[in-house]
Structures are given as structure tokens and as C-alpha cells.
Design a protein around this motif. Structure first.
Motif, PDB file in Angstrom:
ATOM      1  N   ALA A 168      45.364  31.876  36.898  1.00  0.00           N
ATOM      2  CA  ALA A 168      44.956  32.731  38.017  1.00  0.00           C
ATOM      3  C   ALA A 168      44.525  31.813  39.167  1.00  0.00           C
ATOM      4  CB  ALA A 168      43.797  33.635  37.604  1.00  0.00           C
ATOM      5  N   LEU A 219      40.564  37.455  42.235  1.00  0.00           N
ATOM      6  CA  LEU A 219      41.561  36.502  41.762  1.00  0.00           C
ATOM      7  C   LEU A 219      42.937  37.119  41.903  1.00  0.00           C
ATOM      8  CD1 LEU A 219      39.836  35.314  38.442  1.00  0.00           C
ATOM      9  CD2 LEU A 219      39.822  34.162  40.661  1.00  0.00           C
ATOM     10  N   ASP A 279      46.874  37.009  39.824  1.00  0.00           N
ATOM     11  CA  ASP A 279      47.631  36.539  38.662  1.00  0.00           C
ATOM     12  C   ASP A 279      48.737  35.588  39.135  1.00  0.00           C
ATOM     13  OD1 ASP A 279      49.910  38.043  39.460  1.00  0.00           O
ATOM     14  OD2 ASP A 279      49.517  39.657  38.044  1.00  0.00           O
TER      15      ASP A 279
END
Length: 117
Positions: A86, A101, A103
Motif C-alpha cells: 500500500a 492509503l 492499494d
């Protein structure tokens, strides 16, 4: 009328790789791995799941829907997710108690602070 929440659909350039990333991040399992379509769930018989579908276009703007997660230890969980691949994301949130965050394909999600008892 009764509705049951079955799954959230996630567009992906590489649904196999992204589903494996999320399965590892969440501790879930892949329950269906058809070409171009991968589903993960908390357990094979538990809902809802995340269904990753192959799409030809890339993500270019902030998601209109994102997932929030509340861990016991925010700092440790953020470090673990960053180690998995991430990255920090700035969607204009400013200074907040949560950490935003993204991915590996850029889908934003938030790691909230631990719930106060």
C-alpha cells in the motif's frame, strides 16, 4: 423486501493480483478465481465479499466509494499494509485521525484510529 449485501465490485487492471493483495491484507480467502473475475470473502460461506473484475481502463480520479477499517493498533496496521505494498494517498483529507492509503492499483481506503472504550 429483504436485501442481503453480497459483495462490493472492484475494477482492476489485474484482478488476480489485486484480489490476492486484498486477501492477504484482510486475512480473507479467494473463493472464486474465474478468468478476469476473482472473489474474496472472510470465509467461503461468509458475506459480503469483494469481487475484482478486469477492466481495460486505469483509475484516474479519487474513488467515489472507499472502505474504512478500524484496527486495534492503527500505527502497526498502517506499517503492515505499507509493507504489503500500500502507499499513502492524499485525497484532500488534510490532517485527520485516520490514515488514507491506496492499494497497489490506487484504490483509496482508510485506516481509522482504534475505537475508544
Amino acid at each position: 423486501m429483504t436485501l442481503e449485501w453480497e459483495q462490493v465490485i472492484v475494477d482492476a487492471a489485474d484482478p488476480a493480483a489485486l484480489s490476492r493483495w486484498w486477501a492477504e491484507a484482510l486475512g480473507w480467502t479467494v473463493v472464486d478465481g474465474a478468468p478476469g473475475e476473482y472473489e474474496i470473502r472472510p470465509a467461503p460461506d461468509r458475506l459480503p465479499g469483494l469481487l475484482f473484475l478486469a477492466v481495460p481502463d486505469r483509475k484516474v480520479v479519487k474513488n467515489r466509494l472507499h472502505l474504512d477499517f478500524r484496527p486495534d493498533d492503527q500505527e502497526a496496521e498502517v506499517a503492515r499494509l505499507l509493507a504489503l505494498g500500500a502507499r499513502h494517498a492524499d485525497v484532500g483529507q488534510g490532517e485527520q485521525s485516520w490514515v488514507t492509503l491506496a492499494d497497489p492499483e490506487g484504490n483509496e481506503f482508510c485506516v481509522l484510529a482504534a475505537r475508544r472504550s
